[in-house]
Design a protein around this motif. Structure first.
Motif, short mmCIF file in Angstrom:
data_model
loop_
_atom_site.label_atom_id
_atom_site.label_comp_id
_atom_site.label_asym_id
_atom_site.label_seq_id
_atom_site.Cartn_x
_atom_site.Cartn_y
_atom_site.Cartn_z
N ASN A 1 39.18 16.59 40.78
CA ASN A 1 40.25 17.27 41.51
C ASN A 1 41.28 17.87 40.57
OD1 ASN A 1 38.90 16.21 43.67
ND2 ASN A 1 40.49 14.77 44.27
N TYR A 2 41.67 17.10 39.55
CA TYR A 2 42.68 17.60 38.60
C TYR A 2 42.15 18.82 37.86
CZ TYR A 2 45.51 17.96 34.40
OH TYR A 2 46.29 18.44 33.38
N CYS A 3 40.91 18.77 37.41
CA CYS A 3 40.33 19.88 36.66
C CYS A 3 40.27 21.15 37.51
CB CYS A 3 38.95 19.51 36.16
SG CYS A 3 38.95 18.14 34.99
N ALA A 4 39.80 21.02 38.74
CA ALA A 4 39.74 22.18 39.63
C ALA A 4 41.14 22.73 39.89
CB ALA A 4 39.07 21.79 40.94
N SER A 5 42.14 21.84 39.96
CA SER A 5 43.52 22.27 40.19
C SER A 5 44.05 23.07 39.01
CB SER A 5 44.41 21.05 40.45
OG SER A 5 44.00 20.35 41.61
N VAL A 6 43.78 22.60 37.80
CA VAL A 6 44.21 23.33 36.60
C VAL A 6 43.56 24.70 36.55
CG1 VAL A 6 44.08 23.38 34.07
CG2 VAL A 6 44.71 21.27 35.24
N ASN A 7 42.27 24.76 36.81
CA ASN A 7 41.55 26.02 36.75
C ASN A 7 42.04 27.00 37.82
OD1 ASN A 7 40.03 24.85 34.69
ND2 ASN A 7 38.45 24.12 36.10
N ALA A 8 42.29 26.50 39.02
CA ALA A 8 42.81 27.35 40.09
C ALA A 8 44.23 27.83 39.77
CB ALA A 8 42.79 26.60 41.42
N ALA A 9 45.06 26.94 39.21
CA ALA A 9 46.42 27.31 38.85
C ALA A 9 46.43 28.40 37.78
CB ALA A 9 47.19 26.09 38.35
N THR A 10 45.51 28.34 36.83
CA THR A 10 45.40 29.38 35.81
C THR A 10 45.12 30.74 36.44
OG1 THR A 10 44.67 27.85 34.09
CG2 THR A 10 44.07 30.16 33.81
N LEU A 11 44.19 30.76 37.40
CA LEU A 11 43.88 32.01 38.09
C LEU A 11 45.09 32.54 38.85
CD1 LEU A 11 40.34 31.19 39.55
CD2 LEU A 11 40.86 32.69 37.62
N ALA A 12 45.81 31.64 39.53
CA ALA A 12 46.97 32.06 40.31
C ALA A 12 48.09 32.59 39.40
CB ALA A 12 47.48 30.89 41.15
N LEU A 13 48.28 31.98 38.24
CA LEU A 13 49.29 32.46 37.30
C LEU A 13 48.95 33.85 36.79
CD1 LEU A 13 49.91 29.15 35.29
CD2 LEU A 13 51.63 30.38 36.63
N VAL A 14 47.68 34.07 36.49
CA VAL A 14 47.25 35.40 36.05
C VAL A 14 47.45 36.40 37.18
CG1 VAL A 14 45.26 36.77 35.33
CG2 VAL A 14 45.62 34.50 34.35
N ASP A 15 47.13 36.01 38.41
CA ASP A 15 47.31 36.90 39.55
C ASP A 15 48.78 37.24 39.77
OD1 ASP A 15 46.29 38.32 41.86
OD2 ASP A 15 47.15 36.74 43.11
N ALA A 16 49.67 36.31 39.40
CA ALA A 16 51.11 36.55 39.53
C ALA A 16 51.66 37.39 38.39
CB ALA A 16 51.85 35.21 39.59
N GLY A 17 50.83 37.68 37.39
CA GLY A 17 51.28 38.50 36.27
C GLY A 17 52.15 37.77 35.27
N ILE A 18 52.04 36.45 35.24
CA ILE A 18 52.85 35.65 34.31
C ILE A 18 52.12 35.56 32.97
CG2 ILE A 18 53.80 33.35 33.87
CD1 ILE A 18 54.22 33.09 36.88
N PRO A 19 52.76 35.98 31.87
CA PRO A 19 52.09 35.97 30.56
C PRO A 19 51.74 34.55 30.11
CG PRO A 19 54.06 37.34 30.51
CD PRO A 19 54.10 36.56 31.80
N MET A 20 50.53 34.43 29.56
CA MET A 20 50.06 33.15 29.03
C MET A 20 49.48 33.40 27.64
SD MET A 20 48.12 31.83 32.49
CE MET A 20 47.81 30.17 31.91
N THR A 21 49.64 32.43 26.76
CA THR A 21 49.06 32.56 25.43
C THR A 21 47.54 32.53 25.51
OG1 THR A 21 49.22 30.16 25.12
CG2 THR A 21 51.05 31.50 24.31
N GLU A 22 47.02 31.80 26.48
CA GLU A 22 45.57 31.65 26.63
C GLU A 22 45.32 30.98 27.97
OE1 GLU A 22 42.02 29.32 24.26
OE2 GLU A 22 43.82 29.88 23.14
N TYR A 23 44.11 31.13 28.50
CA TYR A 23 43.76 30.42 29.72
C TYR A 23 43.82 28.91 29.46
CZ TYR A 23 41.57 34.83 31.23
OH TYR A 23 41.31 36.13 31.57
N MET A 24 44.29 28.19 30.46
CA MET A 24 44.23 26.73 30.42
C MET A 24 43.08 26.29 31.31
SD MET A 24 45.26 23.86 29.25
CE MET A 24 46.73 24.38 28.37
N CYS A 25 42.10 25.62 30.75
CA CYS A 25 40.93 25.17 31.49
C CYS A 25 40.79 23.66 31.37
CB CYS A 25 39.66 25.84 30.97
SG CYS A 25 39.69 27.64 31.04
#
Length: 251
Positions: free
Chosen positions: A134-158
């Motif tokens: 559950n935690y892993c899927a949450s992190v991966n989904a949150a990464t997608l949502a942050l990218v969709d929001a246009g928030i800059p990230m140094t790298e994907y968090m998986c």
């Protein structure tokens, strides 16, 4: 497959995967119009929704304001129907608070918070169906949502889990059944390209001889998930404006 052995004589797990295979991953960005960013992700039978709001002005008490970077606020919750056991799960219970804290720890390492001083980014996670990781899927989904929001990230968090089968065979992306029948399970949240680990948690102790290969298996799982998320994001960008959106699937 006999007893509590997680691998058959043919090297297959209970769901037909081999030890180094991820569960099927399906994901979709922009599933809601109200949040600044949103995503839906399935990892096996674990299904998660993520929504991101912000950056925006800090609400409530100003004492938590960070004057040189943004505050990342994470809230994790599970739907009442997410497991076979139908029981009321109050929001903000101890387990949810712990996972929320671990989510924040992972995402803060990837988000370029210094670009948004005195502001707040809210990440909301809802588990619709829980079947391990559950935690892993949450992190991966949150990464997608942050990218969709246009928030800059140094790298994907998986994030990905790994365990041991039959005493010495590492397994990647552990399901709920394998968590129940198996022994120790290692959860890793990392930035796959740089190899930087943001969070590592074990359910039980590993023998020191097994830890390197289990950690390597979890990190390889993070790299494989990165490829899936990256493809989903690129396809979504190409299809921006599409009503139906796009999906990335790993068979």
């Amino acid at each position: 497959m006999a007893g509590n052995d997680l691998l058959s004589d043919q090297g297959l797990r209970s769901d037909g995967r081999r030890s180094n295979e991820l569960r099927q991953v399906r994901c979709k960005l922009g599933v809601f119009s109200q949040p600044d960013g949103s995503a839906y992700l399935e990892q096996g039978n674990t299904k998660v929704l993520a929504a991101v709001y912000g950056p925006h002005e800090i609400r409530g008490s100003k004492t938590k304001t960070l004057y040189d970077k943004a505050l990342v606020n994470c809230q994790y919750s599970m739907a009442t129907f997410s497991t076979g056991e139908r029981k009321h799960r109050p929001r903000g219970d101890r387990k949810s608070q712990e996972i929320s804290m671990h989510l924040r720890q992972a995402l803060e390492a990837a988000v370029k918070r210094e670009l948004y001083p005195r502001s707040q980014i809210d990440v909301f996670i809802e588990v619709l169906q829980a079947d391990g990781g559950n935690y892993c899927a949450s992190v991966n989904a949150a990464t997608l949502a942050l990218v969709d929001a246009g928030i800059p990230m140094t790298e994907y968090m998986c994030a990905c889990t790994a365990g041991l089968a039959n005493g010495d065979v590492p397994l990647v992306d552990v399901s709920h059944l394998e968590e129940t029948l198996g022994g120790p399970c290692l959860t890793v949240a990392a930035m796959p390209l740089s190899g930087q680990i943001s969070l590592m948690e074990m359910t039980q102790r590993f023998h020191v001889d097994h830890l390197p290969k289990v950690m390597s298996t979890a990190l390889q799982g993070c790299r494989d998930i990165y490829q899936i998320l990256d493809r989903a994001i690129r396809e979504h960008i190409v299809a921006t404006g599409s009503v139906s959106g796009w999906e990335a699937t790993r068979e």
